[in-house]
Design an enzyme around this catalytic site. Structure first.
Site, PDB file in Angstrom:
ATOM      1  N   ASP A 163       0.834  -1.203   0.000  1.00 17.93           N
ATOM      2  CA  ASP A 163       0.000   0.000   0.000  1.00 17.93           C
ATOM      3  C   ASP A 163       0.870   1.254   0.000  1.00 17.93           C
ATOM      4  O   ASP A 163       1.829   1.362   0.776  1.00 17.93           O
ATOM      5  CB  ASP A 163      -0.902   0.046   1.227  1.00 17.93           C
ATOM      6  CG  ASP A 163      -1.886  -1.116   1.274  1.00 17.93           C
ATOM      7  OD1 ASP A 163      -2.213  -1.654   0.202  1.00 17.93           O
ATOM      8  OD2 ASP A 163      -2.328  -1.473   2.386  1.00 17.93           O
ATOM      9  N   ASP A 192      -0.464  -3.355  -4.548  1.00 15.48           N
ATOM     10  CA  ASP A 192      -1.764  -3.511  -3.913  1.00 15.48           C
ATOM     11  C   ASP A 192      -2.494  -2.175  -3.964  1.00 15.48           C
ATOM     12  O   ASP A 192      -2.555  -1.535  -5.000  1.00 15.48           O
ATOM     13  CB  ASP A 192      -1.606  -4.028  -2.488  1.00 15.48           C
ATOM     14  CG  ASP A 192      -2.911  -4.599  -1.924  1.00 15.48           C
ATOM     15  OD1 ASP A 192      -3.887  -4.727  -2.679  1.00 15.48           O
ATOM     16  OD2 ASP A 192      -2.958  -4.909  -0.720  1.00 15.48           O
ATOM     17  N   ASP A 196      -5.434   2.599   1.640  1.00 19.10           N
ATOM     18  CA  ASP A 196      -6.232   1.575   2.309  1.00 19.10           C
ATOM     19  C   ASP A 196      -6.485   1.904   3.780  1.00 19.10           C
ATOM     20  O   ASP A 196      -5.611   2.453   4.474  1.00 19.10           O
ATOM     21  CB  ASP A 196      -5.522   0.224   2.233  1.00 19.10           C
ATOM     22  CG  ASP A 196      -5.742  -0.475   0.894  1.00 19.10           C
ATOM     23  OD1 ASP A 196      -6.234   0.184  -0.044  1.00 19.10           O
ATOM     24  OD2 ASP A 196      -5.418  -1.665   0.802  1.00 19.10           O
ATOM     25  N   ARG A 245     -11.923  -0.133  -6.947  1.00 26.07           N
ATOM     26  CA  ARG A 245     -11.736   0.310  -5.562  1.00 26.07           C
ATOM     27  C   ARG A 245     -11.448   1.812  -5.478  1.00 26.07           C
ATOM     28  O   ARG A 245     -10.384   2.252  -5.030  1.00 26.07           O
ATOM     29  CB  ARG A 245     -10.621  -0.473  -4.865  1.00 26.07           C
ATOM     30  CG  ARG A 245     -10.873  -1.963  -4.808  1.00 26.07           C
ATOM     31  CD  ARG A 245      -9.829  -2.686  -3.973  1.00 26.07           C
ATOM     32  NE  ARG A 245     -10.082  -4.111  -3.917  1.00 26.07           N
ATOM     33  CZ  ARG A 245      -9.384  -4.980  -3.192  1.00 26.07           C
ATOM     34  NH1 ARG A 245      -8.367  -4.552  -2.443  1.00 26.07           N
ATOM     35  NH2 ARG A 245      -9.688  -6.271  -3.201  1.00 26.07           N
TER      36      ARG A 245
END
Length: 523
Positions: A163, A192, A196, A245
């Site tokens: 992340d 990734d 997040d 996302r």
């Protein structure tokens, strides 16, 4: 399919503590206002607000190790600090540092079990190259004006679970502003999420940022049952060339407004597991399925208004894939506890392109589709920097200066402003208008697009408010150096200084000051 398209484009800031930090190779400045610029917005302004390192010491770091050293040499883990970062932070210069006030690790910027920290990129820039920023069991954190790129969870080197910025485990009040978060591929290339949040992370705002060239923009909640994250705001961001996302929203309430989505390849705002998204005045273009509940049967909800859908395609619904379009309708009603002003969706691509991301001058929208320089978050300090004292002046009694008032046509900002007053009133040539701080102390600045020479100012109080100004300092707004100090309004002279911003700081007053004109002169 979407990932193939993404891959193609992805190619194309006590004395002992200060001394200890200095010994670690960090350049130290004395305590000053938070380097963070602009007022915190959205949900990060709630729950007591987000101030970062305001009121603490300011240090400069050019390596990840120096960032860790600055954290570890504080008096305790809650001592406020602003870390000004310049240069490239990478694995070679990011090592674990030990101390009572930190919990760091190699190869990742670890903001763990700490509070009251600002990290801001300055100078020619701050790039975290393959090194992620990990915020864990922490609160009151600001990250501003940095680029984080190519953080991997697999391959070499790895950092932060892949992340760019990751938050987890009881995190509270984080403001991430004017950052660029980017990758060079999707999960198959080792990357990734860009942004997040997991395991009880709450009161977070992501503003004026650029997220691009990744398979995953960011998730909220690690599973359909992990719904402890909440109260999130995303505004004036650009999401570019991302597969999905943006965000994936599990259980949380999110306010998503004035963002520009360009090239969302597979699915967009994914509200699921009871998530609620208030989606206002965004501009979606050249994208697919930009809003809905995707890849799950656990439904989420949304309230939509004022959005523009430009060349957006919509898939047919299935039991576990339910796009909101082609004619998105609200499925719930969501209220937010803070004030905000919406730009029209039609201007979002333009205003976001001029403001979002690192290195954009920290400009923000004025709510009328026009970028402007933001107001500082906090007033300047009331204690002069002992390393750069300025001359002390008595109450000025000299006659008004002659020559050209350089403030006319310049810009202005300040620490705060009382209702009905404006920073611009001090440079409009009109004694009937004035600026007043929100209280009895504060600062106002005059600024120019390029450096000029100033050696004299004239502070003119509004009629009915004369004699209120007590102690003051005149500061070089570029360096923070004290040019003069004293008491009272009027003409103040000092050695000629070449600068692009000059600040008049009121540190004492007998009542609410009212400055009608802040005149500046070359001689």
């Amino acid at each position: 399919m979407g990932r193939a398209r993404a891959r193609r484009a992805r190619g194309a800031v006590g004395a002992l503590a200060v001394a200890a930090v200095a010994a670690a190779g960090v350049v130290v400045a004395m305590p000053q206002a938070s380097a963070a610029v602009g007022g915190v917005t959205g949900f990060a302004s709630q729950n007591g607000g987000t101030t970062g390192g305001a009121g603490g010491a300011t240090v400069r770091a050019t390596t990840g190790t120096q960032i860790h050293a600055a954290l570890c040499n504080r008096a305790d883990s809650a001592t406020p600090i602003t870390i000004l970062v310049e240069g490239t932070i990478n694995h070679a210069n990011t090592a674990k540092v030990s101390g009572e006030s930190c919990n760091t690790a190699d190869g990742v910027i670890e903001l763990k079990q700490i509070s009251n920290v600002t990290i801001i990129g300055v100078g020619s820039g701050a790039v975290f190259d393959q090194v992620g920023i990990h915020i864990r069991e922490s609160k009151n954190i600001i990250v501003q004006n940095v680029t984080v790129k190519n953080v991997k969870k697999s391959g070499s080197p790895t950092s932060n679970g892949g992340d760019a910025i990751g938050m987890e485990s009881n995190v509270r009040n984080v403001w991430v502003d004017h950052v660029t978060l980017e990758a060079s591929g999707g999960e198959s290339e080792g990357y990734d999420g860009l942004f997040d949040m997991k395991d009880n992370t709450q009161y977070v705002t992501l503003s004026y940022s650029l997220l691009r060239n990744s398979g995953r923009g960011g998730l909220v909640g690690s599973s359909e049952t992990e719904v402890s994250n909440n109260y999130l705001t995303y505004h004036h961001n650009r999401y570019e060339n991302l597969d999905s996302r943006v965000p994936l929203l599990r259980g949380a309430t999110a306010h998503i407004y004035n963002n520009h989505y360009a090239g969302i390849n597979e699915s967009g705002i994914n509200s699921r597991a009871g998530g609620k998204a208030k989606v206002d005045n965004n501009y979606f273009e050249d994208s697919k399925d930009v809003l809905g509940t995707f890849y799950t049967t656990t439904t989420g909800y949304w309230q939509v208004g004022g959005n523009t859908f430009d060349n957006v395609t919509w898939s047919s619904p299935t039991s576990d894939y339910r796009p909101a379009g082609p004619d998105p309708k609200s499925t719930t009603t969501i209220s937010v506890p803070y004030a905000y002003t919406l730009d029209s969706a039609s201007c979002v691509p333009d205003v976001v392109s001029r403001t979002a991301g690192a290195g954009k001058g920290l400009q923000v929208s004025d709510g009328n589709c026009t970028p402007q320089s933001p107001d500082p978050t906090t007033p300047a300090p009331t204690t002069p920097n002992p390393t750069t004292p300025g001359p002390t002046s008595p109450a000025p009694t000299t006659p008004p200066p002659s020559g050209t008032n350089l403030s006319i046509g310049a810009g202005s900002d300040g620490s705060s402003k009382a209702d009905g007053t404006s920073y611009g009133n001090v440079r409009d040539g009109n004694m009937a208008t004035y600026w007043s701080p929100a209280g009895t102390t504060g600062s106002v600045s005059v600024k120019w697009g390029s450096a000029i020479t100033v050696s004299k100012i004239n502070i003119r109080e509004a009629a009915g408010a004369t004699g209120r100004i007590g102690a003051y300092r005149v500061l070089n707004g570029d360096t923070g150096a004290v040019l003069a100090s004293g008491s009272g309004a009027g003409v103040i002279t000092f050695p000629a200084a070449t600068l692009s911003k000059i600040t008049f700081e009121i540190t004492g007053a007998s009542g609410a000051p009212q400055i009608a004109e802040y005149e500046t002169y070359a001689g």
